[in-house]
Design a protein around this motif. Structure first.
Motif, PDB file in Angstrom:
ATOM      1  N   TYR A 206       0.847  -1.195   0.000  1.00  0.00           N
ATOM      2  CA  TYR A 206       0.000   0.000   0.000  1.00  0.00           C
ATOM      3  C   TYR A 206       0.881   1.243   0.000  1.00  0.00           C
ATOM      4  CZ  TYR A 206       0.729   0.165   5.131  1.00  0.00           C
ATOM      5  OH  TYR A 206       1.267   0.224   6.392  1.00  0.00           O
ATOM      6  N   LYS A 207       0.330   2.317  -0.509  1.00  0.00           N
ATOM      7  CA  LYS A 207       1.080   3.557  -0.687  1.00  0.00           C
ATOM      8  C   LYS A 207       0.803   4.517   0.462  1.00  0.00           C
ATOM      9  CE  LYS A 207       1.997   7.154  -4.163  1.00  0.00           C
ATOM     10  NZ  LYS A 207       1.652   7.650  -5.515  1.00  0.00           N
ATOM     11  N   THR A 208       1.865   5.060   1.005  1.00  0.00           N
ATOM     12  CA  THR A 208       1.761   6.057   2.068  1.00  0.00           C
ATOM     13  C   THR A 208       2.055   7.438   1.495  1.00  0.00           C
ATOM     14  OG1 THR A 208       2.441   4.464   3.756  1.00  0.00           O
ATOM     15  CG2 THR A 208       2.647   6.782   4.318  1.00  0.00           C
ATOM     16  N   VAL A 209       1.256   8.419   1.877  1.00  0.00           N
ATOM     17  CA  VAL A 209       1.375   9.773   1.331  1.00  0.00           C
ATOM     18  C   VAL A 209       1.608  10.763   2.467  1.00  0.00           C
ATOM     19  CG1 VAL A 209       0.137  11.622   0.133  1.00  0.00           C
ATOM     20  CG2 VAL A 209      -0.103   9.262  -0.644  1.00  0.00           C
ATOM     21  N   TYR A 210       2.541  11.666   2.252  1.00  0.00           N
ATOM     22  CA  TYR A 210       2.693  12.824   3.132  1.00  0.00           C
ATOM     23  C   TYR A 210       2.865  14.046   2.248  1.00  0.00           C
ATOM     24  CZ  TYR A 210       4.522  16.160   6.497  1.00  0.00           C
ATOM     25  OH  TYR A 210       4.710  17.285   7.270  1.00  0.00           O
ATOM     26  N   ASN A 211       1.908  14.940   2.293  1.00  0.00           N
ATOM     27  CA  ASN A 211       1.913  16.095   1.399  1.00  0.00           C
ATOM     28  C   ASN A 211       2.806  17.224   1.875  1.00  0.00           C
ATOM     29  OD1 ASN A 211       0.007  15.129  -0.586  1.00  0.00           O
ATOM     30  ND2 ASN A 211      -1.562  15.321   0.998  1.00  0.00           N
ATOM     31  N   GLY A 212       3.255  17.189   3.121  1.00  0.00           N
ATOM     32  CA  GLY A 212       4.131  18.229   3.635  1.00  0.00           C
ATOM     33  C   GLY A 212       3.450  19.096   4.675  1.00  0.00           C
ATOM     34  N   GLU A 213       4.197  20.060   5.183  1.00  0.00           N
ATOM     35  CA  GLU A 213       3.661  20.975   6.190  1.00  0.00           C
ATOM     36  C   GLU A 213       2.753  22.015   5.537  1.00  0.00           C
ATOM     37  OE1 GLU A 213       3.873  20.817   9.552  1.00  0.00           O
ATOM     38  OE2 GLU A 213       4.699  18.848   9.054  1.00  0.00           O
ATOM     39  N   GLY A 214       2.007  22.698   6.356  1.00  0.00           N
ATOM     40  CA  GLY A 214       1.077  23.704   5.854  1.00  0.00           C
ATOM     41  C   GLY A 214      -0.338  23.195   5.887  1.00  0.00           C
ATOM     42  N   ASN A 215      -1.231  23.946   5.274  1.00  0.00           N
ATOM     43  CA  ASN A 215      -2.658  23.629   5.284  1.00  0.00           C
ATOM     44  C   ASN A 215      -3.060  22.927   3.995  1.00  0.00           C
ATOM     45  OD1 ASN A 215      -3.136  24.856   7.817  1.00  0.00           O
ATOM     46  ND2 ASN A 215      -3.149  26.871   6.841  1.00  0.00           N
ATOM     47  N   PHE A 216      -3.818  21.872   4.152  1.00  0.00           N
ATOM     48  CA  PHE A 216      -4.293  21.108   3.001  1.00  0.00           C
ATOM     49  C   PHE A 216      -5.784  20.862   3.125  1.00  0.00           C
ATOM     50  CE2 PHE A 216       0.189  20.364   2.961  1.00  0.00           C
ATOM     51  CZ  PHE A 216       0.513  20.228   1.614  1.00  0.00           C
ATOM     52  N   THR A 217      -6.425  20.824   1.961  1.00  0.00           N
ATOM     53  CA  THR A 217      -7.859  20.554   1.895  1.00  0.00           C
ATOM     54  C   THR A 217      -8.079  19.375   0.951  1.00  0.00           C
ATOM     55  OG1 THR A 217     -10.040  21.566   1.589  1.00  0.00           O
ATOM     56  CG2 THR A 217      -8.326  22.188   0.003  1.00  0.00           C
ATOM     57  N   LEU A 269      -5.792  15.761   8.643  1.00  0.00           N
ATOM     58  CA  LEU A 269      -5.933  14.478   7.956  1.00  0.00           C
ATOM     59  C   LEU A 269      -5.524  14.580   6.486  1.00  0.00           C
ATOM     60  CD1 LEU A 269      -7.158  11.558   8.560  1.00  0.00           C
ATOM     61  CD2 LEU A 269      -9.223  12.407   7.448  1.00  0.00           C
ATOM     62  N   CYS A 270      -5.815  15.732   5.886  1.00  0.00           N
ATOM     63  CA  CYS A 270      -5.553  15.924   4.458  1.00  0.00           C
ATOM     64  C   CYS A 270      -4.061  15.937   4.138  1.00  0.00           C
ATOM     65  CB  CYS A 270      -6.199  17.214   3.966  1.00  0.00           C
ATOM     66  SG  CYS A 270      -7.986  17.294   4.232  1.00  0.00           S
ATOM     67  N   LYS A 271      -3.204  16.180   5.137  1.00  0.00           N
ATOM     68  CA  LYS A 271      -1.768  16.146   4.904  1.00  0.00           C
ATOM     69  C   LYS A 271      -1.280  14.752   4.526  1.00  0.00           C
ATOM     70  CE  LYS A 271      -0.663  19.789   8.298  1.00  0.00           C
ATOM     71  NZ  LYS A 271       0.100  20.078   9.545  1.00  0.00           N
ATOM     72  N   PHE A 272      -2.034  13.734   4.934  1.00  0.00           N
ATOM     73  CA  PHE A 272      -1.595  12.351   4.758  1.00  0.00           C
ATOM     74  C   PHE A 272      -2.444  11.597   3.736  1.00  0.00           C
ATOM     75  CE2 PHE A 272      -0.696  13.822   9.039  1.00  0.00           C
ATOM     76  CZ  PHE A 272       0.661  13.575   9.139  1.00  0.00           C
ATOM     77  N   CYS A 273      -3.252  12.331   2.992  1.00  0.00           N
ATOM     78  CA  CYS A 273      -4.184  11.720   2.043  1.00  0.00           C
ATOM     79  C   CYS A 273      -3.739  11.975   0.612  1.00  0.00           C
ATOM     80  CB  CYS A 273      -5.590  12.275   2.264  1.00  0.00           C
ATOM     81  SG  CYS A 273      -6.828  11.624   1.116  1.00  0.00           S
ATOM     82  N   GLU A 274      -3.919  10.977  -0.247  1.00  0.00           N
ATOM     83  CA  GLU A 274      -3.548  11.142  -1.657  1.00  0.00           C
ATOM     84  C   GLU A 274      -4.382  12.210  -2.344  1.00  0.00           C
ATOM     85  OE1 GLU A 274      -6.552   7.697  -1.610  1.00  0.00           O
ATOM     86  OE2 GLU A 274      -4.934   8.464  -0.341  1.00  0.00           O
ATOM     87  N   ASN A 275      -5.503  12.591  -1.752  1.00  0.00           N
ATOM     88  CA  ASN A 275      -6.352  13.632  -2.326  1.00  0.00           C
ATOM     89  C   ASN A 275      -6.112  15.008  -1.703  1.00  0.00           C
ATOM     90  OD1 ASN A 275      -7.946  11.969  -4.152  1.00  0.00           O
ATOM     91  ND2 ASN A 275      -8.763  11.029  -2.306  1.00  0.00           N
ATOM     92  N   GLY A 276      -5.135  15.118  -0.804  1.00  0.00           N
ATOM     93  CA  GLY A 276      -4.848  16.402  -0.182  1.00  0.00           C
ATOM     94  C   GLY A 276      -4.233  17.382  -1.167  1.00  0.00           C
ATOM     95  N   ILE A 277      -4.585  18.661  -1.025  1.00  0.00           N
ATOM     96  CA  ILE A 277      -4.100  19.682  -1.949  1.00  0.00           C
ATOM     97  C   ILE A 277      -4.086  21.045  -1.247  1.00  0.00           C
ATOM     98  CG2 ILE A 277      -6.388  20.287  -2.871  1.00  0.00           C
ATOM     99  CD1 ILE A 277      -5.077  20.468  -5.657  1.00  0.00           C
ATOM    100  N   LYS A 278      -3.194  21.919  -1.660  1.00  0.00           N
ATOM    101  CA  LYS A 278      -3.175  23.282  -1.137  1.00  0.00           C
ATOM    102  C   LYS A 278      -4.416  24.030  -1.628  1.00  0.00           C
ATOM    103  CE  LYS A 278       0.933  23.897   0.940  1.00  0.00           C
ATOM    104  NZ  LYS A 278       1.087  24.504   2.285  1.00  0.00           N
ATOM    105  N   PRO A 279      -5.099  24.778  -0.757  1.00  0.00           N
ATOM    106  CA  PRO A 279      -6.300  25.508  -1.177  1.00  0.00           C
ATOM    107  C   PRO A 279      -6.055  26.433  -2.369  1.00  0.00           C
ATOM    108  CG  PRO A 279      -6.139  25.496   1.199  1.00  0.00           C
ATOM    109  CD  PRO A 279      -4.860  24.903   0.686  1.00  0.00           C
ATOM    110  N   SER A 280      -4.859  27.012  -2.457  1.00  0.00           N
ATOM    111  CA  SER A 280      -4.572  27.955  -3.535  1.00  0.00           C
ATOM    112  C   SER A 280      -4.665  27.303  -4.902  1.00  0.00           C
ATOM    113  CB  SER A 280      -3.167  28.550  -3.342  1.00  0.00           C
ATOM    114  OG  SER A 280      -2.188  27.542  -3.305  1.00  0.00           O
ATOM    115  N   LYS A 281      -4.459  26.005  -4.982  1.00  0.00           N
ATOM    116  CA  LYS A 281      -4.550  25.302  -6.261  1.00  0.00           C
ATOM    117  C   LYS A 281      -5.994  25.115  -6.696  1.00  0.00           C
ATOM    118  CE  LYS A 281      -0.101  22.963  -5.990  1.00  0.00           C
ATOM    119  NZ  LYS A 281       0.625  21.674  -6.058  1.00  0.00           N
ATOM    120  N   LEU A 282      -6.925  25.399  -5.771  1.00  0.00           N
ATOM    121  CA  LEU A 282      -8.348  25.318  -6.094  1.00  0.00           C
ATOM    122  C   LEU A 282      -8.992  26.692  -6.058  1.00  0.00           C
ATOM    123  CD1 LEU A 282      -9.251  22.137  -3.984  1.00  0.00           C
ATOM    124  CD2 LEU A 282      -8.902  22.262  -6.457  1.00  0.00           C
TER     125      LEU A 282
END
Length: 287
Positions: A206-217, A269-282
Motif C-alpha cells: 500500500y502507498k503512504t502519502v505525506y503532502n508536507g507541512e502547511g494547510n491542506f484541503t 488528515l488531508c496532509k496524509f491523504c492522496e487527495n490532499g491539496i493546497k487551497p490555492s490550487k483550487l
C-alpha cells in the motif's frame, strides 16, 4: 442556509449501516477496523426508522452511498434503506462484498439506476486468493456470486473488483477483476499496524502519502462533502477518518446544512491523504 455543499455537483453522504463489536467480518487487511472499533461509541446498528429520519432531512441533491467503514449488508435492513433513498429521489451508489446479502436482495436491487458519478456505481468486491479480504466463503455466498453474474450485465453502472487474484471459489464465475492501488487511509494503517501486526509484512502493498507541512484541503470531486454517517448519527469528515477524530456534527440532532464545513476548509488528515491539496490550487488561500 449556508449551502456550502453546493460547491460540488457531487455532494455525497456515505452510510455506515453497522459497526459490529469486533468490526466488519470481512476484515480487509488494508481497512483499519480495529482502530474504528476502538474509537466508536454508540448503537452498533442503524435502524431503518432512524435512516428514514436522516434521509427525510437531507437535500435531494445529496447522493447516498452505501459503503462507509464496514460492509453495508451486515445490516439486514440495507436493501430497504437503498430502496427508500432511491424512491425518495436521491442518487444512490453502493460498495459491497456481498457478505450478508441474499439473492432476494439482488433481485430487489437490479432495477436501480446506480449513480455513475465519481466513486459511484454498484461495486461488487470479490474475495481474493491472497486473503487480503477475508470473506466468509460459504456455498450460499458462491450461489450469490453466481446469481450476480447472471444479472449484472443488465444492472446499470455495475462493476467488480478484488484486492488480489480472484479466489478460486468464484473464479469460475469471474476469472479476473480490477485491482486498484491500496493506500494508507491517510496514515491510519500505521496506527492499525499496532493492533493488526500482519500489516507490518505488507508495507510494500500500500502507498503512504505525506503532502508536507502547511494547510491542506480535499481535492476529491466531491470536495469536503463526501462525508460518512455512522450508526449513532455522527458524521465524520470522510472515509479516511477511521479514528473518528473529525466529527462534523450529528444528524439526529442537527440539520445537514449546519454541520457542513466551509469550502476549502483545511484539516490535518488531508496532509496524509492522496487527495490532499493546497487551497490555492483550487482558487483559495493558503492560510
Amino acid at each position: 442556509m449556508n449551502n456550502y455543499w453546493k460547491t460540488t455537483p457531487f455532494p455525497t453522504l456515505e452510510i455506515t449501516t453497522s459497526i459490529p463489536p469486533k468490526g466488519c467480518v470481512v476484515d480487509c487487511v488494508f481497512c483499519p477496523q480495529r482502530l474504528l472499533v476502538k474509537s466508536y461509541k454508540g448503537n452498533k446498528t442503524l435502524s431503518l426508522d432512524d435512516f428514514k429520519t436522516i434521509v427525510d432531512k437531507l437535500p435531494i441533491e445529496v447522493r447516498i452511498a452505501f459503503s462507509g467503514f464496514t460492509e453495508p449488508w451486515l445490516n439486514q435492513s440495507c436493501t430497504d434503506m437503498v430502496l427508500y433513498a432511491y424512491e425518495r429521489g436521491h442518487r444512490v451508489s453502493a460498495f459491497t462484498t456481498g457478505i450478508g446479502m441474499k439473492i432476494e436482495d439482488l433481485e430487489r436491487l437490479r432495477h436501480i439506476n446506480w449513480d455513475n458519478g465519481p466513486n459511484g456505481g454498484f461495486v461488487f468486491h470479490l474475495p481474493d486468493e491472497e486473503y487480503y479480504a477475508k470473506h466468509p466463503i460459504t456455498p450460499r455466498y458462491i450461489q450469490l456470486v453466481e446469481y450476480f453474474h447472471t444479472v449484472y450485465p443488465n444492472m446499470k453502472n455495475t462493476y467488480i473488483m478484488a484486492m488480489g487474484t480472484v479466489h478460486k471459489s468464484v473464479a469460475h464465475v469471474f476469472p479476473t477483476a480490477h485491482s486498484g492501488q491500496m493506500y494508507s487511509r491517510a496514515g491510519n494503517l500505521m496506527h492499525e499496524s499496532i493492533l493488526k501486526p500482519e500489516l507490518l509484512n505488507l508495507k510494500d502493498h500500500y502507498k503512504t502519502v505525506y503532502n508536507g507541512e502547511g494547510n491542506f484541503t480535499c481535492n476529491c470531486d466531491e470536495r469536503l462533502y463526501h462525508n460518512v454517517m455512522i450508526p449513532n448519527g455522527d458524521v465524520s469528515l470522510c472515509c479516511m477518518d477511521y479514528g473518528l477524530e473529525y466529527i462534523l456534527g450529528n444528524l439526529f440532532e442537527q440539520d445537514y446544512d449546519e454541520i457542513m464545513p466551509k469550502p476549502l476548509a483545511c484539516f490535518d488528515l488531508c496532509k496524509f491523504c492522496e487527495n490532499g491539496i493546497k487551497p490555492s490550487k483550487l482558487g483559495g488561500v493558503d492560510n
